[in-house]
Enzyme design. Structure first.
Site, short mmCIF file in Angstrom:
data_model
loop_
_atom_site.label_atom_id
_atom_site.label_comp_id
_atom_site.label_asym_id
_atom_site.label_seq_id
_atom_site.Cartn_x
_atom_site.Cartn_y
_atom_site.Cartn_z
N LYS A 12 -15.14 3.04 2.37
CA LYS A 12 -15.52 2.64 3.73
C LYS A 12 -17.02 2.38 3.83
O LYS A 12 -17.83 3.03 3.17
CB LYS A 12 -15.14 3.74 4.73
N MET A 69 0.84 -1.19 0.00
CA MET A 69 0.00 0.00 0.00
C MET A 69 0.88 1.25 0.00
O MET A 69 1.82 1.33 0.79
CB MET A 69 -0.88 0.01 1.25
N PRO A 70 0.62 2.21 -0.88
CA PRO A 70 1.38 3.47 -0.82
C PRO A 70 1.28 4.09 0.57
O PRO A 70 0.21 4.10 1.18
CB PRO A 70 0.71 4.34 -1.88
N TYR A 121 -18.93 10.00 2.25
CA TYR A 121 -18.43 11.25 1.68
C TYR A 121 -19.25 11.69 0.48
O TYR A 121 -19.12 12.83 0.02
CB TYR A 121 -16.97 11.11 1.24
N LEU A 167 1.62 7.25 1.36
CA LEU A 167 0.94 8.54 1.34
C LEU A 167 -0.09 8.57 0.22
O LEU A 167 0.19 8.12 -0.89
CB LEU A 167 1.93 9.70 1.17
N GLY A 168 -1.26 9.07 0.54
CA GLY A 168 -2.32 9.13 -0.46
C GLY A 168 -3.13 10.40 -0.35
O GLY A 168 -2.85 11.27 0.48
N LEU A 169 -4.14 10.49 -1.18
CA LEU A 169 -5.05 11.64 -1.18
C LEU A 169 -6.35 11.24 -0.49
O LEU A 169 -7.00 10.26 -0.89
CB LEU A 169 -5.37 12.09 -2.61
N GLY A 170 -6.73 11.99 0.54
CA GLY A 170 -8.04 11.82 1.15
C GLY A 170 -9.03 12.80 0.55
O GLY A 170 -8.65 13.91 0.15
#
Length: 299
Positions: free
Chosen positions: A78, A17-18, A53, A20-23
């Site tokens: 989620k 899993m990367p 979201y 760092l990602g974008l939320g």
């Protein structure tokens, strides 16, 4: 898996899993597709969304518009509280996958613990285990779980969560929870990684207080020629914590992932660690009920 800019973390089932990602929490639907497309073109390979979201469709659109191959993008969504329980979880997963326009997920997370209905939590987790066994998702995990919540879930089920996504930033470092998760083989992932919860959550005890203006952070930023946000995100990486900063601003999206060309010293890490107040900015997980939030998920 990734050819992006971020380093990766190996999860407890071997999936990469990367880090760092974008939320995209609180990213308006009309801004989300552009933010995701921009992030992927800037080298992000992890995108984190959620049913609650109401922007899963736009996340999928941004992925498709980016031109980055699906196999190179780690997509997380989620399960919302209103869909807890075995059968409801399977239906909710299908709905999320349909909105995203994907045929599998990389990570599926239970959005909150539900202490008031633990049987429903267990039912949802067993459904997630089935989705994992069927190859419809590559890894499964939870959000906002305390060490006690993790222990209780693991005692009743077969698969140890790959990830526990929690509020975590220099003012709320959760070292005890991180240590407990590490002992269980659970990767900790930070939401509100630069402390934004104190800026947007009206009930935050430290409302208006940001680690980005703290001298312990700004001094390090000046030393390395980085922004305070970059220093804080690097602090997460030094602790082997995955971070998913949110932004819809192109230059900030680019800045947030530009953290892999420097490192913090042990003293600098310790100085930022020392900012921990032990005070949570967001909701208390132990108090969560199905009706804790006024959220309507779009069909």
């Amino acid at each position: 898996m990734t050819t992006g800019k971020s380093t990766t973390i190996t999860l407890n089932n071997g999936v990469e899993m990367p880090a760092l990602g974008l939320g995209v929490f609180q990213s308006a639907p009309e801004e989300t597709a552009d933010a995701v497309e921009t992030a992927l073109r800037d080298g992000y390979r992890l995108i984190d969304t959620a049913a609650a979201y109401n922007n899963e469709r736009q996340v999928g659109e941004g992925i498709r518009r980016s031109g980055v191959d699906r196999s190179e993008v780690f997509v997380t969504t989620k399960l919302w509280l209103s869909d807890y329980g075995y059968d409801a979880t399977l239906r909710a997963f299908d709905a999320s996958l349909d909105k995203l326009g994907l045929d599998y997920l990389d990570m599926y997370l239970l959005h909150w613990p539900l202490p008031s209905d633990f049987e429903a939590t267990v039912g949802s987790w067993r459904a997630a285990e089935k989705l994992l066994a069927d190859g419809r998702v590559r890894a499964i995990g939870v959000c906002n779980h305390s060490a006690a919540h993790l222990d209780a879930l693991i005692a009743r089920t077969d698969v140890v969560p790959a990830v526990n996504q929690v509020e975590l930033h220099p003012y709320f470092g959760q070292p005890g929870l991180r240590d407990a998760a590490a002992r269980l083989g659970v990767t900790t992932q930070a939401w509100s990684p630069i402390g934004g919860i104190n800026m947007y959550w009206p009930a935050a005890p430290q409302a208006g207080r940001s680690p980005l203006t703290d001298p312990a952070v700004t001094a390090v930023a000046a030393k390395y020629g980085k922004t305070p946000a970059q220093v804080v995100l690097r602090w997460h990486i030094e602790h082997a914590v995955s971070a998913i900063p949110k932004s819809v601003t192109a230059h900030r999206i680019a800045e947030n992932i530009d953290i892999f060309d420097f490192s913090l010293t042990a003293d600098e890490i310790a100085a930022i660690d020392a900012l921990d107040t032990g005070v949570r900015g967001g909701p208390e997980p132990e108090s969560i009920t199905r009706g804790a939030f006024d959220i309507v998920i779009d069909a």
